[in-house]
Write a protein that holds these residues in place. Structure first.
Motif, PDB file in Angstrom:
ATOM      1  N   THR A  16      41.015  40.524  59.366  1.00  0.00           N
ATOM      2  CA  THR A  16      41.321  41.200  60.151  1.00  0.00           C
ATOM      3  C   THR A  16      41.553  42.087  58.849  1.00  0.00           C
ATOM      4  OG1 THR A  16      43.671  40.531  60.755  1.00  0.00           O
ATOM      5  CG2 THR A  16      41.957  40.988  62.658  1.00  0.00           C
ATOM      6  N   LEU A  17      42.051  41.397  57.856  1.00  0.00           N
ATOM      7  CA  LEU A  17      42.516  42.509  57.042  1.00  0.00           C
ATOM      8  C   LEU A  17      41.659  42.791  55.800  1.00  0.00           C
ATOM      9  CD1 LEU A  17      45.325  38.885  56.237  1.00  0.00           C
ATOM     10  CD2 LEU A  17      45.371  41.135  57.533  1.00  0.00           C
ATOM     11  N   ASP A  18      42.341  43.635  54.443  1.00  0.00           N
ATOM     12  CA  ASP A  18      41.238  43.865  53.840  1.00  0.00           C
ATOM     13  C   ASP A  18      40.973  42.213  53.084  1.00  0.00           C
ATOM     14  OD1 ASP A  18      40.776  47.096  54.696  1.00  0.00           O
ATOM     15  OD2 ASP A  18      42.320  47.341  54.234  1.00  0.00           O
ATOM     16  N   HIS A  19      40.043  43.324  52.538  1.00  0.00           N
ATOM     17  CA  HIS A  19      39.527  42.047  51.187  1.00  0.00           C
ATOM     18  C   HIS A  19      40.383  41.907  49.190  1.00  0.00           C
ATOM     19  CE1 HIS A  19      37.195  40.043  47.882  1.00  0.00           C
ATOM     20  NE2 HIS A  19      36.225  39.818  48.717  1.00  0.00           N
ATOM     21  N   PRO A  20      41.148  41.102  49.084  1.00  0.00           N
ATOM     22  CA  PRO A  20      42.031  41.125  48.542  1.00  0.00           C
ATOM     23  C   PRO A  20      42.083  41.857  47.209  1.00  0.00           C
ATOM     24  CG  PRO A  20      40.666  38.243  48.920  1.00  0.00           C
ATOM     25  CD  PRO A  20      40.219  39.147  49.834  1.00  0.00           C
ATOM     26  N   ILE A  21      40.087  41.713  46.985  1.00  0.00           N
ATOM     27  CA  ILE A  21      40.555  42.809  45.637  1.00  0.00           C
ATOM     28  C   ILE A  21      40.613  44.179  45.762  1.00  0.00           C
ATOM     29  CG2 ILE A  21      38.962  43.338  43.970  1.00  0.00           C
ATOM     30  CD1 ILE A  21      36.889  41.963  44.892  1.00  0.00           C
ATOM     31  N   LYS A  22      40.213  44.496  46.928  1.00  0.00           N
ATOM     32  CA  LYS A  22      41.461  46.475  47.546  1.00  0.00           C
ATOM     33  C   LYS A  22      42.310  46.112  47.009  1.00  0.00           C
ATOM     34  CE  LYS A  22      40.466  49.582  50.993  1.00  0.00           C
ATOM     35  NZ  LYS A  22      40.116  49.705  52.628  1.00  0.00           N
ATOM     36  N   THR A  23      43.724  45.573  46.931  1.00  0.00           N
ATOM     37  CA  THR A  23      45.224  45.439  46.676  1.00  0.00           C
ATOM     38  C   THR A  23      45.620  45.265  45.114  1.00  0.00           C
ATOM     39  OG1 THR A  23      45.613  44.669  48.844  1.00  0.00           O
ATOM     40  CG2 THR A  23      47.235  44.603  46.551  1.00  0.00           C
ATOM     41  N   ILE A  24      44.203  44.575  44.714  1.00  0.00           N
ATOM     42  CA  ILE A  24      44.270  43.951  43.098  1.00  0.00           C
ATOM     43  C   ILE A  24      43.832  45.363  42.290  1.00  0.00           C
ATOM     44  CG2 ILE A  24      43.533  42.826  41.098  1.00  0.00           C
ATOM     45  CD1 ILE A  24      43.541  40.408  43.118  1.00  0.00           C
ATOM     46  N   ASN A  25      42.939  45.816  43.171  1.00  0.00           N
ATOM     47  CA  ASN A  25      41.844  47.007  42.713  1.00  0.00           C
ATOM     48  C   ASN A  25      42.323  48.453  42.903  1.00  0.00           C
ATOM     49  OD1 ASN A  25      38.926  48.132  41.586  1.00  0.00           O
ATOM     50  ND2 ASN A  25      39.067  49.007  43.769  1.00  0.00           N
ATOM     51  N   ASN A  26      43.255  48.829  44.161  1.00  0.00           N
ATOM     52  CA  ASN A  26      43.975  49.989  44.064  1.00  0.00           C
ATOM     53  C   ASN A  26      45.182  50.233  43.762  1.00  0.00           C
ATOM     54  OD1 ASN A  26      40.467  50.503  45.044  1.00  0.00           O
ATOM     55  ND2 ASN A  26      41.468  51.028  47.027  1.00  0.00           N
ATOM     56  N   SER A  27      45.927  49.101  44.914  1.00  0.00           N
ATOM     57  CA  SER A  27      47.566  49.353  44.648  1.00  0.00           C
ATOM     58  C   SER A  27      48.267  48.822  43.389  1.00  0.00           C
ATOM     59  CB  SER A  27      47.825  48.240  45.349  1.00  0.00           C
ATOM     60  OG  SER A  27      47.290  48.534  46.985  1.00  0.00           O
ATOM     61  N   TRP A  28      47.750  47.862  42.625  1.00  0.00           N
ATOM     62  CA  TRP A  28      47.733  46.990  41.317  1.00  0.00           C
ATOM     63  C   TRP A  28      47.696  47.655  40.225  1.00  0.00           C
ATOM     64  CZ3 TRP A  28      48.459  41.476  43.159  1.00  0.00           C
ATOM     65  CH2 TRP A  28      48.407  41.069  44.350  1.00  0.00           C
ATOM     66  N   GLY A  29      46.126  48.027  40.041  1.00  0.00           N
ATOM     67  CA  GLY A  29      45.242  48.171  38.597  1.00  0.00           C
ATOM     68  C   GLY A  29      44.867  47.248  38.118  1.00  0.00           C
ATOM     69  N   ASP A  30      44.230  46.370  38.777  1.00  0.00           N
ATOM     70  CA  ASP A  30      44.618  44.915  37.776  1.00  0.00           C
ATOM     71  C   ASP A  30      43.105  44.950  37.737  1.00  0.00           C
ATOM     72  OD1 ASP A  30      47.042  44.892  36.879  1.00  0.00           O
ATOM     73  OD2 ASP A  30      47.639  42.888  38.429  1.00  0.00           O
ATOM     74  N   ILE A  31      41.915  45.872  38.262  1.00  0.00           N
ATOM     75  CA  ILE A  31      40.834  45.046  38.084  1.00  0.00           C
ATOM     76  C   ILE A  31      39.893  46.202  38.330  1.00  0.00           C
ATOM     77  CG2 ILE A  31      40.013  44.438  40.539  1.00  0.00           C
ATOM     78  CD1 ILE A  31      40.205  41.929  37.321  1.00  0.00           C
ATOM     79  N   ARG A  32      38.728  46.257  37.337  1.00  0.00           N
ATOM     80  CA  ARG A  32      37.584  47.091  37.064  1.00  0.00           C
ATOM     81  C   ARG A  32      36.585  46.809  36.700  1.00  0.00           C
ATOM     82  NH1 ARG A  32      41.650  49.267  38.134  1.00  0.00           N
ATOM     83  NH2 ARG A  32      42.599  51.099  38.187  1.00  0.00           N
ATOM     84  N   MET A  33      35.706  47.894  36.601  1.00  0.00           N
ATOM     85  CA  MET A  33      34.132  47.957  36.831  1.00  0.00           C
ATOM     86  C   MET A  33      33.922  46.711  35.222  1.00  0.00           C
ATOM     87  SD  MET A  33      31.296  50.169  36.488  1.00  0.00           S
ATOM     88  CE  MET A  33      29.338  49.778  36.970  1.00  0.00           C
ATOM     89  N   ASN A  34      33.503  45.731  35.188  1.00  0.00           N
ATOM     90  CA  ASN A  34      32.830  45.113  33.814  1.00  0.00           C
ATOM     91  C   ASN A  34      31.990  45.969  33.105  1.00  0.00           C
ATOM     92  OD1 ASN A  34      31.328  43.026  32.033  1.00  0.00           O
ATOM     93  ND2 ASN A  34      33.365  41.939  33.022  1.00  0.00           N
TER      94      ASN A  34
END
Length: 530
Positions: free
Chosen positions: A264-282
């Motif tokens: 029922t929860l979004d993929h954790p990368i969504k938070t890491i990606n969208n909210s924290w800005g800590d991951i991007r395309m390689n």
């Protein structure tokens, strides 16, 4: 006074008799009617049912998001060439530059042991004799979680888990893979014998209680593990792989068979990606997807803000670059590179897809395994099935393209990070090519198709050397990891070194090399694949 006392005593005796008769059922009356007895729990299997959800949700832990970030995102997701971080954590001295942060890496070990192995052991104790199909599902889930742990560390605690409260004996990776095959074989047999039982339906976060789907998944997982050991033990690999390929129920055939955890929860990368800005395309993803003009790039990533209309990735292993005072200043210049798309960051967490199985079958065919079909047919079906997964058309033209290759990478912020593409492999199947070239095609397309599952992608890169992904910009391993060979494993974690030193010492012997990030795992055999 005497008469009064007699009356009083008579009253006490009457009251006593009354209370005695009334209290005969008070234990039942005082019990909270909302409390459920053990017998009642066992009727609908609630005594074990609650244990499955934490197993499903901790194959990798997707809440809180920072736990997933440490368990997988800042290791396998990056080492695979899928993603990288715009921010040079710890002033650039972190996992991505091979200066491994032991406190981060503890989560790779602790999450599955606490939430998967412990719960699976309880389920086994409660169900193996009485309700074997419930036990069988827990075994499949246990193998799902723990082969990932072994593929990070090598030797792990598995067959002797829980035998001692103070120390734990490690299996070698060969021993633990043998145990995985045994556990999957047993689970498939049990489910085949109980195919119509509805007992797991209420607890199933993947297949709605369909044991036929679970058998397909177990067979597909066994095929994955068989291919994994195909270089180090080809006869065992062939035997186990053919069990899956020739099983009456078989392996995945359509996207509806794929293994997702439907939470029922979004993929954790969504938070890491969208909210924290800590991951991007390689940058490797940009090179390969961009070079192939692959339409899946739109499903995987958003266009960047750094170059209008283009997808831009970041080179892996960036140090704190010259000219930047701190991490946040450098992150600001890279934050507009391509985010991951919400299309792959849903609440249904992908762990194994039908497209992956077609690529497994393609490689099995190259290796001469019976029941695999032809390499070309499976390769092309793997691509088209991946396109179908994302609702894309045009797979036929893509499959037929014999000219496009990965492209060179250009960093618009730091030109010194520019790098020439490492491969000239094309898409279209070439029956006249060597098996090694055919394998590069298969693994490159598998790598594209199984995104964003970085753990499997990293494992296959280490096993085969494909696809050819860019090395880190800054290697801060002090010579432990060869920049071109790249990182091979994670060292055993601090919690084990502190609480189980004898077990770890034995595990290092079974590892067959130093307990560092440059030591190859048992199935990670150097040299060509054929």
């Amino acid at each position: 006074m005497k008469n009064t006392n007699n009356i009083f005593l008579s009253g006490l005796m009457a009251l006593s008799l009354l209370l005695s008769s009334c209290t005969e059922g008070l234990d039942d009356i005082d019990e909270n009617p909302r409390n459920i007895s053990q017998e009642q729990l066992e009727v609908d299997f609630q005594n074990v049912g609650s244990l499955y959800k934490p197993i499903f949700e901790n194959i990798y832990q997707y809440t809180p998001a920072w736990s997933y970030q440490l368990q997988q995102n800042l290791n396998a997701d990056v080492f695979s060439g899928y993603m990288t971080n715009p921010r040079p954590f710890v002033a650039g001295a972190n996992n991505t530059t091979y200066n491994l942060v032991s406190g981060w890496n503890n989560f790779i070990w602790s999450v599955p042991y606490s939430n998967v192995m412990n719960n699976a052991r309880t389920i086994e104790n409660e169900t193996k004799d009485k309700f074997p199909e419930l036990f069988a599902i827990s075994q499949i889930l246990k193998v799902t979680a723990m082969h990932r742990v072994s593929d990070v560390f090598g030797p792990i605690v598995y067959t002797k888990f829980g035998e001692s409260a103070t120390t734990s004996e490690y299996d070698s990776q060969e021993e633990v893979y043998d145990a995985f095959f045994t556990d999957l074989e047993e689970a498939v047999q049990i489910l085949s014998n109980n195919i119509d039982s509805p007992r797991f339906t209420a607890f199933d976060l993947s297949y709605g209680g369909s044991y036929e789907k679970w058998i397909k998944y177990a067979n597909s997982l066994r095929l994955r593990l068989a291919i994994r050991i195909s270089k180090v033990n080809p006869s065992k690999a062939k035997s186990e792989g053919e069990k899956s390929l020739n099983h009456p129920v078989g392996v995945f055939q359509t996207n509806e068979d794929s293994f997702f955890v439907n939470g029922t929860l979004d993929h954790p990368i969504k938070t890491i990606n969208n909210s924290w800005g800590d991951i991007r395309m390689n940058a490797s993803m940009e090179s390969i997807l961009g070079g192939y003009e692959d339409p899946r790039i739109e499903s995987y990533f958003n266009v960047s803000g750094v170059i209008e209309g283009e997808h831009k990735g970041i080179r892996n292993g960036l140090p704190l670059l010259p000219g930047y005072d701190d991490e946040l200043a450098q992150k600001a210049d890279y934050v507009d590179f391509s985010l991951l798309s919400d299309q792959v960051l849903t609440s249904s967490v992908q762990l194994m897809t039908a497209s992956e199985v077609f690529f497994l079958k393609a490689e099995a065919a190259l290796r001469g395994w019976t029941g695999a079909g032809t390499a070309q047919a499976n390769y092309e079906q793997g691509i088209s099935t991946s396109f179908q997964q994302y609702g894309l058309s045009g797979s036929s033209n893509y499959i037929a393209n014999s000219t496009l290759t990965p492209k060179d990478y250009v960093d618009p912020v730091t030109p010194s990070n520019n790098i020439t593409a490492l491969s000239n492999i094309t898409i279209a199947w070439d029956e006249g090519a060597s098996n090694e070239e055919k394998l590069e095609r298969i693994i490159t397309q598998k790598w594209i198709a199984i995104f964003p599952e970085g753990q499997e992608a990293w494992s296959e890169y280490r096993r085969t050397g494909y696809p050819k992904i860019f090395p880190v910009v800054s290697n801060q391993s002090a010579g432990v990891v060869d920049t071109d060979i790249q990182i091979r494993r994670i060292p055993f974690v601090d919690s084990e070194l502190q609480t189980n030193p004898d077990g770890v010492a034995d595990a290092v012997i079974k590892l067959g090399g130093p307990d560092d990030a440059g030591t190859r795992l048992w199935w990670d055999v150097p040299g060509g694949n054929f």
